[in-house]
Design an enzyme around this catalytic site. Structure first.
Site, mmCIF file in Angstrom:
data_model
loop_
_atom_site.group_PDB
_atom_site.id
_atom_site.type_symbol
_atom_site.label_atom_id
_atom_site.label_comp_id
_atom_site.label_asym_id
_atom_site.label_seq_id
_atom_site.Cartn_x
_atom_site.Cartn_y
_atom_site.Cartn_z
ATOM 1 C CG ASN A 1 -0.195 -0.118 2.508
ATOM 2 O OD1 ASN A 1 0.561 0.772 2.876
ATOM 3 N ND2 ASN A 1 -0.382 -1.221 3.219
ATOM 4 C CE LYS B 1 -10.147 1.163 13.212
ATOM 5 N NZ LYS B 1 -9.608 1.610 11.951
ATOM 6 C CG ASP C 1 -7.025 -5.154 6.442
ATOM 7 O OD1 ASP C 1 -6.482 -5.073 7.555
ATOM 8 O OD2 ASP C 1 -7.667 -4.210 5.937
ATOM 9 C CE LYS D 1 8.162 -12.214 -14.130
ATOM 10 N NZ LYS D 1 9.031 -11.632 -15.130
ATOM 11 C CG ASP E 1 -5.761 -6.300 14.407
ATOM 12 O OD1 ASP E 1 -4.843 -5.724 15.035
ATOM 13 O OD2 ASP E 1 -6.747 -5.697 13.946
ATOM 14 C CB ILE E 2 0.296 -6.859 14.824
ATOM 15 C CG1 ILE E 2 0.634 -7.680 13.567
ATOM 16 C CG2 ILE E 2 1.472 -6.827 15.796
ATOM 17 C CD1 ILE E 2 1.675 -7.042 12.663
HETATM 18 O O1 C5P Z 1 -8.549 -2.233 12.034
HETATM 19 P P1 C5P Z 1 -7.610 -1.285 11.375
HETATM 20 O O2 C5P Z 1 -6.712 -1.933 10.363
HETATM 21 O O3 C5P Z 1 -8.282 -0.075 10.799
HETATM 22 O O4 C5P Z 1 -6.719 -0.762 12.587
HETATM 23 C C1 C5P Z 1 -5.617 0.036 12.401
HETATM 24 C C2 C5P Z 1 -4.694 -0.125 13.565
HETATM 25 O O5 C5P Z 1 -4.445 -1.510 13.813
HETATM 26 C C3 C5P Z 1 -3.337 0.493 13.284
HETATM 27 O O6 C5P Z 1 -2.829 0.914 14.518
HETATM 28 C C4 C5P Z 1 -2.563 -0.686 12.706
HETATM 29 O O7 C5P Z 1 -1.155 -0.515 12.864
HETATM 30 C C5 C5P Z 1 -3.098 -1.854 13.505
HETATM 31 N N1 C5P Z 1 -3.158 -3.115 12.757
HETATM 32 C C6 C5P Z 1 -2.350 -4.188 13.107
HETATM 33 N N2 C5P Z 1 -2.425 -5.361 12.430
HETATM 34 C C7 C5P Z 1 -3.286 -5.521 11.410
HETATM 35 C C8 C5P Z 1 -4.096 -4.456 11.042
HETATM 36 C C9 C5P Z 1 -4.021 -3.269 11.728
HETATM 37 O O8 C5P Z 1 -1.531 -4.044 14.049
HETATM 38 N N3 C5P Z 1 -3.332 -6.670 10.774
#
Ligand code: C5P
Length: 398
Positions: free
Chosen positions: A210, A337, A279, A289, A306-307
């Protein structure tokens, strides 16, 4: 505003080839708003002339203990009165040795002995001189005496040798001086952060990523380091340099980012997720390739972990800060959030206001409500976030 702005700094230039970099240093300190007064030793003037420093600082350059231009003949006293610090850059092995012993046989050494302000030194010398036990002893004594030693760095030297002893680059020295004068709002804290985009491989040469530049995360890492925190910055691919005093861990994919975060989370007081983590990732990256064909190509994507949510869900989580970049309904999504991921602070912004650029407009959301910060550079915004974070952290611990 930079922590350097409005301060009087005495920059002393001694005899070393790095003296040519001191010209840029003086320019950058002036640009950051410092009132710079240069002291040039005899040996320093063999490398760069006083005219250069006078033109760049806009102030008289001093070299001679007996300079009759100082009405009371007390340059060694007057120069440091009202000064925030003396910065010797480059600091030769010779001048460091003299200061250790309290010698006072020229303007600079006399001034150091008579100073009533902090002394910062940026050593610069050949690697053998640096490694010599005499220099090591001198450096240890200087530290004991409260002198702040900045660098040196390792790398290629003017003599052609490679090793420790290069003066820190002017930009890095300005950063180190800025950190020196910054309020230590996060002193003693460990902050782990993510920043930048992630890159999810489709095959060995292609991937999904991105447009996140990493600028906001890097600015925040720098602000946390200036505020005295130990900072680990887990970074996706960006073109940015790690800020001074920040330990950067390079990763590419979300899975690598998650592993690096978990590896560094022990003892962390704060976790900040600034990264724009993808995501989804291709479920099965191709080993080779993918060849073009006339047919369409369907990629199966699988969700990434989601870290931030995972860190916040730990048994005793650190203070967790998230970012919410939205294109509409910022309040609703950001507050959602905060609750859903069980965060202590969310920094919200509309993507059209910040992503990729140098300026940002953010709103901070926490248990006390919403606090909009003024539209400003990402550096200024980072300072605002650190102030809020530090305040919330202190309240939470009470
Ligand atoms: O849910 P969303 O992606 O909008 O949330 C954004 C927040 O969550 C940011 O702080 C981003 O660094 C963190 N995040 C994460 N791991 C993911 C997606 C988002 O740590 N897979």
């Amino acid at each position: 505003m930079s922590a350097i702005a409005g301060r009087k700094l005495v920059v002393a230039v001694t005899g070393g080839v790095a003296a040519y970099k001191a010209a840029e240093l003086v320019r950058l300190l002036g640009k950051a708003g410092a009132d710079v007064h240069v002291v040039l030793t005899d040996a320093g003037s063999r490398f760069v002339t006083a005219v250069t420093f006078q033109a760049l600082s806009g102030n008289t350059v001093w070299s001679d203990l007996w300079d009759p231009r100082m009405p009371n003949n007390m340059a060694h006293i007057d120069l440091t009165r009202g000064a925030a610090a003396i910065l010797i850059a480059p600091a030769s092995a010779d001048v460091l040795a003299k200061i250790v012993h309290g010698m006072a046989d020229d303007l600079l050494t006399t001034m150091c002995l008579a100073r009533d302000c902090p002394l910062l030194v940026a050593p610069a010398m050949n690697r053998q001189m640096w490694e010599n036990p005499a220099t090591a002893r001198n450096l240890a004594r200087l530290r004991e005496d409260g002198v702040h030693v900045l660098g040196p760095d390792t790398g290629e030297q003017a003599c052609g040798e490679v090793g420790m002893g290069r003066m820190l680059e002017p930009e890095v020295l300005v950063e180190a001086v800025t950190a020196f004068f910054s309020d230590k709002l996060l002193g003693g804290r460990k902050v782990v952060m993510t920043a930048g985009p992630t890159f999810e491989a489709i095959d060995p040469v292609r991937g999904i990523t991105n447009t996140s530049s990493g600028k906001m995360g890097y600015a925040l890492a720098q602000a946390c380091a200036r505020a005295g925190a130990e900072v680990v910055l887990v970074s996706g691919p960006t073109a940015l340099q790690a800020p001074y005093g920040v330990r950067r861990v390079d990763v590419r994919s979300a899975l690598e980012m998650r592993a690096a975060v978990m590896d560094n989370l022990d003892d962390a007081d704060v976790f900040v997720g600034v990264a724009a983590v993808a995501d989804y990732r291709p479920a099965q990256p191709a080993e080779h390739k993918i060849k073009k064909s006339g047919d369409g190509l369907v990629l199966e994507l699988t969700p990434n972990p989601d870290i931030l949510a995972e860190v916040a869900a730990r048994a005793s989580p650190p203070f967790c800060v998230g970012f919410a970049a939205e294109s509409r309904d910022l309040d609703i999504y950001a507050q959602g959030k905060l609750r859903a991921k069980r965060l202590q602070l969310v920094v919200g912004n509309l993507v059209q206001d910040g992503l990729g650029g140098d300026l940002n407009t953010v709103v901070l959301y926490d248990a006390e409500g919403r606090t909009p910060l003024q539209r400003a550079s990402k550096d200024e915004v980072a300072l605002g976030i650190v102030a809020r974070l530090a305040a919330r952290l202190t309240q939470q611990l009470r």
